[in-house]
Each structure stands twice: as structure tokens, then as C-alpha cells.
Enzyme design. Sequence first.
Site, short mmCIF file in Angstrom:
data_model
loop_
_atom_site.label_atom_id
_atom_site.label_comp_id
_atom_site.label_asym_id
_atom_site.label_seq_id
_atom_site.Cartn_x
_atom_site.Cartn_y
_atom_site.Cartn_z
N LYS A 175 0.85 -1.20 0.00
CA LYS A 175 0.00 0.00 0.00
C LYS A 175 0.88 1.25 0.00
O LYS A 175 2.03 1.21 0.41
CB LYS A 175 -0.88 0.02 1.27
CG LYS A 175 -1.99 -1.00 1.26
CD LYS A 175 -2.86 -0.85 2.50
CE LYS A 175 -3.95 -1.89 2.55
NZ LYS A 175 -4.96 -1.77 1.49
N ARG B 56 -10.08 -11.79 2.02
CA ARG B 56 -10.88 -12.90 1.47
C ARG B 56 -10.18 -14.24 1.67
O ARG B 56 -10.84 -15.27 1.76
CB ARG B 56 -11.20 -12.62 0.00
CG ARG B 56 -9.99 -12.47 -0.86
CD ARG B 56 -10.26 -11.75 -2.17
NE ARG B 56 -10.46 -10.31 -1.98
CZ ARG B 56 -10.79 -9.46 -2.94
NH1 ARG B 56 -10.98 -9.90 -4.18
NH2 ARG B 56 -10.94 -8.19 -2.69
N1 BES Z 1 -8.10 -3.80 4.22
C1 BES Z 1 -8.20 -3.43 2.86
C2 BES Z 1 -9.49 -2.68 2.53
C3 BES Z 1 -9.71 -1.35 3.21
C4 BES Z 1 -9.37 -0.18 2.57
C5 BES Z 1 -10.31 -1.28 4.44
C6 BES Z 1 -9.60 1.04 3.18
C7 BES Z 1 -10.54 -0.07 5.07
C8 BES Z 1 -10.21 1.09 4.44
C9 BES Z 1 -8.17 -4.69 2.01
O1 BES Z 1 -7.39 -5.73 2.48
C10 BES Z 1 -7.60 -4.30 0.68
O2 BES Z 1 -6.46 -3.93 0.64
N2 BES Z 1 -8.40 -4.41 -0.37
C11 BES Z 1 -7.98 -4.10 -1.69
C12 BES Z 1 -8.43 -5.20 -2.58
C13 BES Z 1 -7.85 -5.16 -3.97
C14 BES Z 1 -6.37 -5.41 -3.93
C15 BES Z 1 -8.53 -6.21 -4.81
C16 BES Z 1 -8.62 -2.78 -2.10
O3 BES Z 1 -9.78 -2.55 -1.78
O4 BES Z 1 -7.94 -1.98 -2.72
MN MN Z 2 -5.38 -5.57 1.92
#
Ligand code: BES
Ligand code: MN
Length: 504
Positions: free
Chosen positions: A279, A353
Amino acid sequence: MEFSTISNNIVEQDLDTIILSVFESDDSLKGLVLDVDVALNGSISAILSRGDHKGKLREVTVIYTSGQIPTHRIILVGLGPEKDFNVDCIRHASAAAAVRARQLGACNVASIIHGIEQSTISAKDAVRAATEGTMLALYAFNKYKSENELGQIESVSFMKSEGIKSEDLVEGIEQGNIISNSVHLARDLVNEPPNICTPAFLAEQARQIGANSNTDVSILTEPEIEDLNMGAFLSVGRGSTRKPRFIVIEYNKKLLDKVQPLVLVGKAITFDTGGYSLKSASGMSTMKCDMAGGAAVIGALQAAGQLKVPYPVIGLIPATENMVSGTASHPSDVVSASNGTTIEIVNTDAEGRLILADALVYAAKYNPKHVIDLATLTGSATVALGEGSAAALFANKTSLAEQLLTASESSGERIWRMPLYPEYTDWMRSSDVADLRNSTDKRNTGIGTSAAFLQEFTEGYSWAHIDIAPMAFLPSNGVIKRLGPAGATGFGVRLLSHLMLEDS
Ligand code: BES
Ligand code: MN
Ligand code: ZN
């Protein structure tokens, strides 16, 4: 803070603060508000008729009584338009008044039960909402602050008007207390920094709610998780030195052979760096909240025990940390979930997931009545619905969706149903090397595909998935009307508590 009820003449009470309320553009005062207005020679009606207080929801005006009645200060709070009045307006009005009372250093407060004389809301529901609004608004996470500048309200008494039964008020207060304390447990866990709140720490916290009668907690460590072949769950934690835990909380376990349980599953990534699909610094900044689903399940299980829900409720919490290191997953790895399904890890940041997949497979062992999972699963849920607006609901049975939407109304925790179209599943089954892929390369399919991925692991039971990413952790600002300070909201605990109360 102690809650109680009083039925004595409000005008004669010697307290430091009385909380009264009015509807928007309503200048004919009634009941207890009228009694006080008369004792104050019309001060309240003067403020209203001059338009100095408009009665907008959460609007607050302080009035000093100058010795006309023993109590020296009135907090007048707006309820919004009478036609829009509902139980959540009671929460928000109570919250706004409580925050102002604390600012003013109030100690012993009496409050009318907002809007009860003008609506069909029952006294019990109203007083439960007032208790929730007051407690949730006054929450603070200050254990790491050397100085605590906030005062404490010691007592709140609800004024009982004629025809209201004491037992209803006592029960409403008790339920409001239980639910709010359980929300606060979840908030504390989410606000706790990730160097403290590790999978082992979460497991210990869960064990403590097991001190409740009828609640058993078992904690599976890595070797036991290996024995269950939870390859998807284990892959996420491989980059961390903090070992995973699979937390199982069982309430009313002894009824399991007679009654099908409600199974709650909560995502608990104690910190989500994204892994090698790293991230950005700003994207990572709030990722201690990525265990909010797990925290909500721990809170809901505490509430289940204290509310004495009559059927079994099971909490399943896969807890691990998503880090980078020489042993972390690569994008392109293939892992195998406990039902044998193979998954290509296209993106290590789609880790939630993976851990939920194995927990959903485990849930089937209970022959559940329903399984509900809560997870901060996708940023795209926030793109779809808006930060602080609603959580995304997916369900494979309309009856369960409807039960949850009813609980959403009564709890004030908003959820919005999303579709589970078959093409979302097709996207997730389009890996060249494995049965499933954990992500697509199309960002704008993000929310539906995440739910479709989970659905692959929900064999044969009624299931709902709630993506709480838009709601779990919020800044404080004027647009988001929240109950409590910036940071963790404890979203889900109220929703699930109201669901369990209504289903009893
Ligand atoms: N924990 C994050 C999602 C999230 C983002 C929660 C902001 C709370 C606030 C999750 O694990 C994630 O990183 N999701 C990705 C998925 C993608 C890589 C398919 C996302 O939403 O960008
Ligand atoms: Mn994530
Ligand atoms: Zn995550």
C-alpha cells in the site's frame, strides 16, 4: 456513568443540568418542556419564537435558569422535523446533548425521553436509544494520553412521564448499557495500536469475554491451524513474526445439538501493509483498523451473553498480520484452502478474502442457521457508498437480508444491499493456474467480485457478507454525523445486537 429513572416533578429537581428537546419549527410546547417553560416565565418559548433555536437535529442551546428553578442549566436539543422522527433521532439528540453537558462540566443530569409523547416509539426502545446515544457519544480512547482533559458525567436520570412503566425503562437502560459497552470493547480493540494489538493479544481479549457464563473460548495456534489445512489463511501471516490465531467463541454451546446457531465471522488483520502488493503510505495509515470485523464479532459475542440471547451464537475470528519479509507471499503464489479449492494470489493486498475463505469453510461444521461475516474488505465499498455512509450488504437469501435491514433501521447502523451477479463469480474463476484468483486486474469490479469470491466457500448455508470498510474507522468532521470521537466506530456490534434481540 449511572442511568436511572425519576418520576418526581422535574421543576423541583435539584440537579446541575436538565436536557429538554423540541422538534424543528414546533412552537407549541407540550408536557415536561412546557412545565419548565412555565416555571422559567417563557424563556424557552422566547428562544424558539425568535428563531434562536430552530430545533434542527443535534442543534444545542444552553439556557441558564437564574434561580427560577433549583437546576441551574437547561440544555435544549433539536430533534429535527417531527415527520422524520425515528429512534435514531433519539440517539443523535442524546449524543449532542451529552457532549455539550460534558463540555460544560455537568455531573448529574436529568433528561426527558425525547419525542416519546409525540411518537409511537415504545418507552423501552426510546430509552435504550437514549442510553446508547449518550454512552457512545462520550466514548474516549485516552489510555496513552498522560493528561486526560475530559470531565465525566456521573449520572443521567430519565424523567418518567405518566403512563410509562418503570420496568420498560429499566430494561431499556440495561440493554442500552450492554450494547454500548460491547461497542466500546470493539472500539478499544480497533483503536489499540498494532504493536500491542497482535493476533495473540486479540485472542487473549476474546478469552476474557469467556468469563461470561455460557461462553467458551478456544484459541487455535499455528500447528492446529496447519492440521485443519487452512492454507489460504496461513499464507497471509507468513510474512510476519507475529503468529496467527484462529479464535473460536461459543455462546450457549450446550444447545448446539438441538438448535442451529447463528455463526458470526470477523476479519482480523491486525495490520495490513498490503504485503508485496504494498500500500501507499497514506493507504496504510489507518490499517490498524483491518481487524474491525473481528473486534465487532468479539463485541457481539459479549453482548449475546449479557443480553441472554436464547439460542447458540458462535464467533469465528481468523487473526493474522499482512507484512512483507523473505517468507511473505509473492504475487503469483498458489495456495490451497481447507476445502481443497486452489487460489492464485494475484494481489497480496486482497488478503481478507483469503482468511475469510477458511473461516467460512469452518463455519459449515456448525450446521448454522445463518452465517454473517463482517470485514473491512475493500476500498471499493467506500467508493460505492461513501465514507461514513453505509456498509455494503451481500446475501444469498433475501429473508436474511431483510432481517439485517430491519436491524439496521432499529440500530441506526446503515447497510445497503448489493447484488451477487454470476459474472462476478466468472471473473474470480478466470485464473490460468488455479481454481480461483484472489483479485481481478480491473479495479472497478472490486466490490462485487470480493463477495463472489467469499461465496465460493459458503457451501449450503444461509449467508450474508457485510463489507464494513466505509464505516469501521472514521475521521471526525461536520458531514459525518457520528456517535463518538474520530477513530474506531465499533460498527456492527449494534447491528448484530439488535438483530439478536429482534430474533429472540
Ligand atoms: N483492508 C483493505 C481494505 C480497506 C481499505 C479497508 C480502506 C478499510 C479502508 C483490504 O485488504 C484491501 O487492501 N483491499 C484491496 C483489494 C484489492 C487489492 C482487490 C482494495 O480494496 O484496494
Ligand atoms: Mn489488503
Ligand atoms: Zn485488508
